[in-house]
Every structure is written in structure tokens, then in C-alpha cells.
Design an enzyme around this catalytic site. Structure first.
Site, PDB file in Angstrom:
ATOM      1  NE  ARG A  82      -3.869   0.149   2.202  1.00 54.66           N
ATOM      2  CZ  ARG A  82      -4.643   0.660   3.185  1.00 54.66           C
ATOM      3  NH1 ARG A  82      -4.555   0.198   4.420  1.00 54.66           N
ATOM      4  NH2 ARG A  82      -5.491   1.641   2.907  1.00 54.66           N
ATOM      5  CG  ASP A 226      -2.883   6.570   6.795  1.00 56.41           C
ATOM      6  OD1 ASP A 226      -3.939   7.107   7.153  1.00 56.41           O
ATOM      7  OD2 ASP A 226      -2.697   5.340   6.812  1.00 56.41           O
TER       8      ASP A 226
HETATM    9  O1  MRU Z   1      -7.195   2.511   4.924  1.00 61.18           O
HETATM   10  P1  MRU Z   1      -6.867   2.378   6.391  1.00 61.18           P
HETATM   11  O2  MRU Z   1      -8.000   1.811   7.193  1.00 61.18           O
HETATM   12  O3  MRU Z   1      -5.557   1.689   6.643  1.00 61.18           O
HETATM   13  O4  MRU Z   1      -6.681   3.905   6.855  1.00 61.18           O
HETATM   14  C1  MRU Z   1      -6.320   4.141   8.186  1.00 61.18           C
HETATM   15  C2  MRU Z   1      -6.359   5.569   8.555  1.00 61.18           C
HETATM   16  O5  MRU Z   1      -6.558   6.448   7.733  1.00 61.18           O
HETATM   17  C3  MRU Z   1      -6.060   5.892   9.991  1.00 61.18           C
HETATM   18  O6  MRU Z   1      -6.734   7.059  10.375  1.00 61.18           O
HETATM   19  C4  MRU Z   1      -4.550   6.112  10.157  1.00 61.18           C
HETATM   20  O7  MRU Z   1      -3.825   5.035   9.635  1.00 61.18           O
HETATM   21  C5  MRU Z   1      -4.192   6.306  11.572  1.00 61.18           C
HETATM   22  S1  MRU Z   1      -4.227   4.784  12.449  1.00 61.18           S
HETATM   23  C6  MRU Z   1      -3.748   5.030  14.024  1.00 61.18           C
END
Ligand code: MRU
Length: 320
Positions: A82, A226
Site C-alpha cells: 500500500r 498515515d
Molecule cells: O485505509 P486504512 O483503514 O488503513 O486507513 C487508516 C487511517 O486512515 C487511519 O486514520 C490512520 O492510519 C491512523 S491509524 C492510528
């Protein structure tokens, strides 16, 4: 309970695609299984992805230790499974630095990364709760987006760790979790974690957030990231930017809680980050769709970023 761990020679994860209906553990024995789990969001959330990347390299080192080309190829696939959360490639690269010392050293480094995330969660919970009370006064009503609990970060979590800490202090008046279309990390996962923690909450559709803020029903928005860029731009789940605009309009704090492992000062602004496109199928079966999984919230909409080591007051001109 840990979302991800190394147990008896394999990576064990809670399968987040099965929640809230089923709490089941998957054992991942190969790099291919790990990558599939990352891409299906069986394991997700930036800190947990960093640990997954590192454990993935530990798996690769065991299988391909005597085949440098195959090992290099496997690590590249893990790093790029990803694109948006900086933690994934960073965790994989950190573990890969130990390859010359053998597979056990790689695994030991992956376990250090796991333990660092556990410690970071505890530090953020305390720093973040202090800041929320300072900015909002006693018993704030918070709105959070996506899932930032233990599921996203081994244990405890980032923004949801702060929510939990405020609840423990008896200093929380209410929580709204936005449902987080299209995969419902808020409605499925945050709601499940809040229920297990005994924290009363309500789920709102994503588009309701700014209106609830405008009506005076939210004292602060608190969520994760992220990737945090050098200028303070915040990359997080799609919908974050609109919640930041709502908070700005309502004049309430917009707080980002993320470990230092998510701060990426090598990337100058959000415009330099690849935003994952997860395709149309997750959104609709009856028309074409565009489905960016993350967005960029400009730093001038951010009040503060709370990491495990510091509070960066972006509103006062401080940078990561
Ligand atoms: O697509 P995801 O579910 O992996 O996205 C996660 C997020 O956007 C969270 O807000 C981020 O990773 C923070 S997790 C502590």
C-alpha cells in the site's frame, strides 16, 4: 489483545475484515499471505502497517535467506503493498537493515518496532488527553474519523487512545465516530472498540460531521494520520479534509494524533504523497466511481499534532 504479533514462527493478526461480526485470528506464514492481508485491510492503520512491514521482512528472511534476488523482490513487494502510510515501507526498511546479521536479528528488530509502537500509544494517550483538556476545558465532546484504536496500532491506538484516556480520567462527555465510507472503519471498527471499552458513543454518517460541529455539538475533532509531511500537511483517511474544514468553520480544535514513526520530514508537502486509489468496486456496483482512500489536510487547518514525544502547535507556526 495485540492486533498483530509474531507467534510461533508466523505473523498473527486480528482479521479486521471480519469485524464486528467475527473476532478471528489469522496466522500468516508467507510473504504472499501477509501482502494479501495488507491489501484487503485485514491488517490496517499506519502503526500496525509498520509492524506488518517489519514482520513481513522477518518472514522473507527465513524463506529467502540464501537467495538475495528473491529476498530483494519480496521486500520490494512488502514495501509497496500500500502506498500512502509511510510506516509500511519504513518498518520494512528498518527490519531489512539487519539482514546481514541473519533472520533472528531481523525478527528481533521487528519486535523492537512492535514494542516501540506499544510505548508510543501510551505516551500519545497521556500527551493528547492533557492537550484536549487544555484546549477544550473539562468534559469535551469529541468527534473522530476512521479507526485509530488498538486495531490500527498493536494496542491502545493513537486518537482513540486519547479518547480512552479521557474516559479513564472521567473527563469525556461524549464521542461521535464518523462511519468512514466506503469500508466503514468508523462504524465497524471504532464502534466495536468503543463498545468493548465501555465508552458510550454514537455513529454519524461522514457528511453529518461538519453540520454537527456547526450546531455546537462537538468541542474538538481528533483523528490519526498515515503520513505527516514536513510542512505539517496531514494525510489521513478520505473525509479528514472535510472534517478539518468543518472544524475550522466552527472554530473548534482539529487535533491529529500520530506516532513519530508517521512523521515524514523527507516529504515536503501533501502534494508529494501518492494517494492510494482503491478502485470503484468498493463504492458502487451500478455506476463508475472514483475512490481515493486518503486525502491531504493542509497544515493551516490543523491546530496541533500530538506525537509520542511532542506537541507541535501548528497554529502557532511550529513545523514537524
Ligand atoms: O485505509 P486504512 O483503514 O488503513 O486507513 C487508516 C487511517 O486512515 C487511519 O486514520 C490512520 O492510519 C491512523 S491509524 C492510528
Amino acid at each position: 489483545m495485540r492486533t498483530i504479533d509474531w507467534v510461533d514462527g508466523a505473523v498473527e493478526i486480528i482479521d479486521q475484515t471480519a469485524l464486528p461480526g467475527d473476532l478471528r485470528v489469522l496466522r500468516l506464514h508467507t510473504v504472499g499471505e501477509l501482502i494479501a492481508a495488507i491489501q484487503s485491510l485485514a491488517v490496517r492503520g499506519a502503526p500496525a502497517l509498520g509492524v506488518a512491514g517489519a514482520f513481513g521482512v522477518a518472514l522473507a528472511a527465513r524463506v529467502h535467506g540464501d537467495d538475495p534476488a528473491a529476498l530483494h523482490n519480496a521486500i520490494r513487494k512488502i514495501e509497496t503493498a500500500r502506498p500512502t502510510a509511510v510506516n509500511l515501507a519504513r518498518g520494512a526498511q528498518r527490519a531489512a537493515h539487519l539482514l546481514s546479521s541473519g533472520p533472528e536479528a531481523v525478527l528481533a528488530e521487528a519486535c523492537v518496532i512492535r514494542d516501540e509502537e506499544i510505548a508510543a500509544s501510551a505516551a500519545m494517550a497521556s500527551l493528547g488527553a492533557d492537550l484536549v483538556l487544555q484546549l477544550c476545558g473539562e468534559r469535551p465532546r469529541l468527534l473522530t474519523h476512521c479507526n485509530t484504536g488498538g486495531l490500527a496500532a498493536v494496542t491502545v491506538g493513537t486518537a482513540l487512545g486519547v479518547v480512552g484516556e479521557l474516559h479513564r480520567r472521567g473527563a469525556l462527555a461524549g464521542v461521535i465516530a464518523s462511519e468512514t465510507r466506503p469500508l466503514l472503519q468508523g462504524a465497524r471498527l471504532t464502534s466495536w472498540e468503543l463498545t468493548r471499552a465501555g465508552i458510550e458513543h454514537r455513529v454519524a454518517v461522514d457528511s453529518a460531521g461538519p453540520f454537527l460541529m456547526a450546531r455546537g455539538e462537538v468541542d474538538a475533532v481528533i483523528l490519526g494520520a498515515d503520513r505527516i509531511c514536513a510542512n505539517g500537511d496531514v494525510i489521513n483517511k478520505i473525509g479528514t479534509f472535510s472534517h478539518a474544514l468543518g472544524a475550522h468553520r466552527a472554530g473548534i480544535p482539529f487535533l491529529v494524533v500520530a506516532p513519530e514513526s508517521t512523521v515524514d520530514t523527507a516529504t515536503p508537502t501533501g502534494g508529494h504523497v501518492e494517494i492510494e486509489d482503491r478502485g470503484a468496486a468498493e463504492v458502487t456496483a451500478w455506476s463508475d466511481a472514483v475512490n481515493p482512500a486518503f486525502d491531504v489536510t493542509p497544515y493551516d487547518l490543523v491546530t496541533a499534532i500530538v506525537t509520542d514525544r511532542r506537541v507541535i502547535r501548528v497554529d502557532r507556526g511550529e513545523k514537524p
